[in-house]
Enzyme design. Structure first.
Site, short mmCIF file in Angstrom:
data_model
loop_
_atom_site.label_atom_id
_atom_site.label_comp_id
_atom_site.label_asym_id
_atom_site.label_seq_id
_atom_site.Cartn_x
_atom_site.Cartn_y
_atom_site.Cartn_z
CE LYS A 164 -2.62 3.39 1.76
NZ LYS A 164 -2.08 4.72 2.13
N GLY A 223 -3.17 5.04 13.25
CA GLY A 223 -3.38 4.29 12.03
C GLY A 223 -3.03 2.82 12.18
N GLY A 224 -1.93 2.54 12.87
CA GLY A 224 -1.51 1.17 13.04
C GLY A 224 -2.48 0.37 13.89
CD GLU A 243 9.20 1.35 13.40
OE1 GLU A 243 9.57 2.55 13.46
OE2 GLU A 243 9.74 0.50 12.69
CB CYS A 280 10.65 5.45 13.96
SG CYS A 280 11.99 4.47 13.25
#
Length: 502
Positions: A164, A223-224, A243, A280
């Site tokens: 995606k 979102g995760g 993650e 991150c």
């Protein structure tokens, strides 16, 4: 059905560059997943999939100038940074090819039948899960996106991939996907081995598709977690390796602050402003001893020299500015260096770095949430009890760092490092967390919400996410995979009757 265009945009100005695709509808996602599933048998040949990984690396390198220019136009990360990222990406592809060739990742174990123990003949190895859905990350258009570690490790495991694409760099995604498909065609692998779809709804359809076997995600907690819940709510739940978010706390001891103030201030500034704070593993929370102004002064001076620059997209910029404003207004928070909008020539959407400070006793829960961008929060502690109280409040992280004085190497320092073990998947001593080496011993993961599993997304063991063990009991040799034959015709490392073979 109405088509929704996918635009490539310039993060420096916010202006659209070109339409590169349209968002995928359910039929498009279905075609991509089914094409990937149809390509899976070609990956059963380990030599062929190692060749695919190496061919993909070669194609990316041959188109390096175009790949880097396209990625820079969409992310504003700069040619030097992206040149290094491309090198990391191609190295990673080749590293996984070497892992495939070696075969140790198959974890082959053979226990011959033993009548005395009433034990049957048992032979175990790891097999690919199936189609893997990969979600590209915003901040790494190469290394954590279409040609990145999730894709490389999944292909190495024998799993076809449908990616995606991230809306921040759709043109880069299309370009890289095309290059990998070219590599597949050149060596005789169906190009459907790598699919690419665009759009939020397409991502949801991808996770829900019955032929999708696992998901790899790098992005936000919000979102995760939404995708994680979709994966878990399927009629047949699938693994979700996400993650999500990390503060990456840094602990500075009293002696370190007293003896290394200038060094620590400059090092911290370089770390939290690297890539404009869009890593991150950015150190977003730093525990410093109260009453040590030299370190704070050095930090502010160094961070104030960091150049202003654009963030990855206007939405991220707005969230950063709102986060800075909210945190700066909390009672007890001191603004040591004001972050905010800082237009520069050619980049009217640029921002500048900031530093906040708060006493440990006034630390609010909102300050324990990641603020994506060039901002760090100093938490001033007085004594071991306040320090322990702050550490007890921290959730899971990718990294945790301790900065010690040169002579702090005894039992107390060891105990302090051990105190950080429950907080993170990688512990850093007298260094900075930014920079994640692609190496066999690397672990890039951590307790939730850093990641949703115990696996790593960087390093050779990332391949384990896309495999499952299968045992064959009393299987006739002619029915077994060659890796499980006594003669070991493929020469894979194995453990036989309790002894390691190589």
């Amino acid at each position: 059905m109405q088509t929704v265009p996918v635009w490539s945009a310039d993060p420096r100005t916010g202006e659209q560059r070109a339409q590169v695709a349209v968002e995928a509808g359910p039929p498009d996602v279905d075609r991509a997943v089914r094409a990937a599933a149809a390509a899976e048998p070609a990956l059963a040949d380990r030599a062929l999939r190692a060749a695919l990984l190496r061919a993909a690396a070669e194609r990316l390198e041959s188109a390096a100038e175009e790949v880097i220019a396209t990625a820079d136009a969409e992310t504003a990360l700069g040619v030097p940074r992206l040149t290094g990222e491309l090198a990391r990406t191609t190295y990673q592809l080749r590293a996984f090819a070497d892992i495939v060739d070696e075969g140790a990742f198959l974890d082959v174990v053979i226990d011959h039948a033993d009548p005395a123990l009433a034990r049957p003949d048992l032979r175990r190895m790891k097999l690919p899960l199936g189609v893997v859905a990969v979600f590209s990350a915003s901040n790494f258009p190469l290394a954590f996106s279409v040609p990145g570690g999730d894709t490389a490790s999944a292909l190495a495991a024998g799993c076809p991939v449908v990616v995606k694409a991230h809306p921040d760099h759709p043109a880069t995604g299309e370009l890289c996907a095309g290059l990998i498909r070219e590599a597949a065609r050149a060596i005789g692998v169906p190009e459907g081995v790598l699919g690419l779809v665009h759009g939020l709804e397409a991502g949801l359809e991808l996770v829900r598709h019955p032929l999708t076997a696992a998901v790899g995600f790098t992005g936000s907690v919000r979102g995760g977690r939404a995708l994680h819940d979709v994966a878990a709510a399927r009629p047949r739940p699938i693994p979700f390796h996400g993650e999500l978010g990390s503060l990456n706390p840094v602990l500075v001891t009293e002696r370190a602050a007293a003896t290394r103030a200038e060094e620590l201030g400059a090092g911290l500034a370089g770390s939290f402003t690297l890539g404009n704070g869009q890593f991150c593993v950015k150190p977003g929370l730093v525990l410093v001893p109260a009453g040590e102004p030299a370190l704070e002064k050095a930090l502010v001076a160094a961070a104030g020299q960091a150049p202003a620059g654009p963030l990855l997209d206007p939405r991220i910029r707005e969230a950063f500015l709102a986060g800075v404003e909210q945190r700066s207004a909390f009672p007890g928070v001191e603004v040591l260096l004001a972050a905010g909008s800082a237009p520069v020539e050619g980049a009217p959407l640029a921002v500048r770095a900031g530093v906040l400070a708060v006493a440990a006793a006034e630390l609010r829960e909102e300050l324990l949430e990641e603020c994506f961008g060039p901002l760090t929060v100093l938490v001033r502690y007085s004594g071991t009890e306040e320090l322990a109280a702050v550490l007890d409040r921290l959730a899971g992280n990718l990294t945790a760092t301790v900065q010690l004085a040169a002579d702090e190497r005894g039992p107390e320092a060891a105990a302090l490092l051990q105190r950080l073990v429950p907080l993170a998947g990688r512990l850093v001593v007298d260094g900075w967390p930014t920079g994640v080496a692609v190496a066999p011993a690397m672990h890039h993961g951590g307790p939730y919400p850093a990641t949703t599993s115990t696996s790593t997304s960087v390093g050779g063991t990332a391949i384990e996410r896309w495999l499952r063990p299968v045992s064959y009991q009393n299987g006739p040799p002619e029915l077994l995979p060659p890796e499980l034959h006594d003669a070991n015709p493929l020469a894979v490392p194995r453990r036989v009757d309790g002894r390691r073979e190589s």
